[in-house]
Design a protein around this motif. Structure first.
Motif, PDB file in Angstrom:
ATOM      1  N   GLU A  41       0.826  -1.208   0.000  1.00  0.00           N
ATOM      2  CA  GLU A  41       0.000   0.000   0.000  1.00  0.00           C
ATOM      3  C   GLU A  41       0.863   1.262   0.000  1.00  0.00           C
ATOM      4  N   ARG A  42       1.878   1.264   0.825  1.00  0.00           N
ATOM      5  CA  ARG A  42       2.746   2.447   0.931  1.00  0.00           C
ATOM      6  C   ARG A  42       3.475   2.714  -0.386  1.00  0.00           C
ATOM      7  N   PHE A  43       4.001   1.664  -1.004  1.00  0.00           N
ATOM      8  CA  PHE A  43       4.691   1.835  -2.283  1.00  0.00           C
ATOM      9  C   PHE A  43       3.734   2.360  -3.350  1.00  0.00           C
ATOM     10  N   ALA A  44       2.533   1.783  -3.432  1.00  0.00           N
ATOM     11  CA  ALA A  44       1.568   2.202  -4.453  1.00  0.00           C
ATOM     12  C   ALA A  44       1.189   3.662  -4.281  1.00  0.00           C
ATOM     13  N   THR A  67      -4.988   0.390  -2.505  1.00  0.00           N
ATOM     14  CA  THR A  67      -4.920  -0.970  -3.032  1.00  0.00           C
ATOM     15  C   THR A  67      -5.856  -1.898  -2.280  1.00  0.00           C
ATOM     16  N   CYS A  68      -6.253  -2.961  -2.954  1.00  0.00           N
ATOM     17  CA  CYS A  68      -6.795  -4.144  -2.293  1.00  0.00           C
ATOM     18  C   CYS A  68      -5.694  -5.201  -2.343  1.00  0.00           C
ATOM     19  N   VAL A  69      -5.370  -5.782  -1.202  1.00  0.00           N
ATOM     20  CA  VAL A  69      -4.299  -6.774  -1.118  1.00  0.00           C
ATOM     21  C   VAL A  69      -4.882  -8.047  -0.513  1.00  0.00           C
ATOM     22  N   ALA A  78      -9.769  -7.547  -0.113  1.00  0.00           N
ATOM     23  CA  ALA A  78      -9.152  -7.513   1.213  1.00  0.00           C
ATOM     24  C   ALA A  78      -8.293  -6.265   1.344  1.00  0.00           C
ATOM     25  N   ILE A  79      -8.138  -5.783   2.568  1.00  0.00           N
ATOM     26  CA  ILE A  79      -7.422  -4.533   2.810  1.00  0.00           C
ATOM     27  C   ILE A  79      -5.942  -4.805   3.091  1.00  0.00           C
ATOM     28  N   PRO A  80      -5.057  -3.815   2.806  1.00  0.00           N
ATOM     29  CA  PRO A  80      -3.661  -3.939   3.232  1.00  0.00           C
ATOM     30  C   PRO A  80      -3.572  -3.841   4.750  1.00  0.00           C
ATOM     31  N   VAL A  92      -0.251 -13.536  -3.500  1.00  0.00           N
ATOM     32  CA  VAL A  92      -0.865 -12.261  -3.128  1.00  0.00           C
ATOM     33  C   VAL A  92      -1.383 -11.576  -4.386  1.00  0.00           C
ATOM     34  N   LYS A  93      -2.605 -11.074  -4.294  1.00  0.00           N
ATOM     35  CA  LYS A  93      -3.241 -10.353  -5.402  1.00  0.00           C
ATOM     36  C   LYS A  93      -3.324  -8.879  -5.041  1.00  0.00           C
ATOM     37  N   VAL A  94      -2.864  -8.019  -5.954  1.00  0.00           N
ATOM     38  CA  VAL A  94      -2.894  -6.578  -5.724  1.00  0.00           C
ATOM     39  C   VAL A  94      -3.751  -5.944  -6.811  1.00  0.00           C
TER      40      VAL A  94
END
Length: 264
Positions: A41-44, A67-69, A78-80, A92-94
């Motif tokens: 999430e932080r990188f995105a 993102t959804c992670v 799902a949430i980060p 893992v799906k992003v």
């Protein structure tokens, strides 16, 4: 309402898609055993901001993140989480949507964490292949059902995996969710006829076991997400594309060599 996009609009969507693809390419170096899903999430967030865009998911229906992670049996939405540490063997799906200058793009990718099992490799291969089989059907004059039939036949009949029904692709632009709906199952020759200038997403979700999913809530009951009903692993791949007279063109490509025939 379904809108037909002009050449200028498609060009702007492709620019948005390039930012989104850049996030996914960067995540190849980020995702590894020992990181938290929050680092994704932080990188995105940082990458999207540095490229002058905004994360469209943030604020959508109260969602708080870019993102959804979704990890392992988590199918989608799902949430980060800072407390979720990725481990060797995970999948893992992003999934994320980017807005650049008012133009949307949407893409999800599956990532292997470290060394994964043969089952995970096969699941990822089947799901990615299913995406491209669906894209190949997105031609002028074909119907929505042709896309879904190609995906369902490959996933269920040829590979005996679960082709998720409840979560589907969609039109995109001017908002991230537009008509038409694009199911990943269906009958060939049925449904809306595809026209030049339509922009859609195709995003098959495939489970190793049943196609059925269940909903769950985050611990604070603030957000609903989905898991496979039988606890089996799940993968997803998604591209945004435009229907052209020369065939489907991917607007969120990460690999120009692999996608050469699908580029504008």
């Amino acid at each position: 309402m379904i809108t037909i996009k002009s050449a200028r609009e498609i060009e702007k969507m492709a620019a948005s898609g390039a930012v989104l693809a850049g996030v996914h390419k960067g995540l190849r170096d980020i995702i590894k055993p020992g990181i938290s899903s929050w680092e994704i999430e932080r990188f995105a967030n940082r990458y999207i901001a540095e490229h002058g865009a905004t994360p469209s998911e943030k604020g959508f229906e109260g969602y708080k993140y870019a993102t959804c992670v979704s990890v392992n049996d988590e199918v989608a939405h799902a949430i980060p989480r800072k407390e979720l540490i990725l481990k060797n063997g995970d999948i893992v799906k992003v999934d994320m949507t980017v807005n650049l200058d008012g133009f949307e793009s949407d893409s999800c990718w599956s990532y292997a964490v470290g060394e994964v099992s043969d089952d995970v490799k096969h699941l990822m291969d089947v799901t990615k292949k299913a995406l491209y089989l669906g894209i190949d059907q997105a031609t002028v004059g074909n119907r929505i059902g042709d896309i879904g039939h190609a995906i369902q036949d490959f996933v269920e009949n040829k590979n005996h995996m679960g082709d998720v029904r409840e979560l589907i692709g969609h039109g995109i632009q001017p908002t991230m969710h537009e008509q038409p709906n694009v199911p990943h199952y269906g009958e060939a020759g049925h449904g809306l006829r595809l026209r030049e200038g339509m922009t859609i997403t195709i995003e098959p979700m495939v489970n190793l076991g049943t196609w059925e999913i269940s909903s769950k809530m985050t611990p604070d009951d603030s957000w609903e997400y989905y898991v496979s009903a039988d606890g089996s692993l799940s993968a997803q791949y998604e591209h945004t594309l435009v229907i052209t007279k020369d065939g489907p063109k991917i607007l969120t490509s990460q690999d120009p060599d692999f996608d050469a025939k699908y580029l504008l």
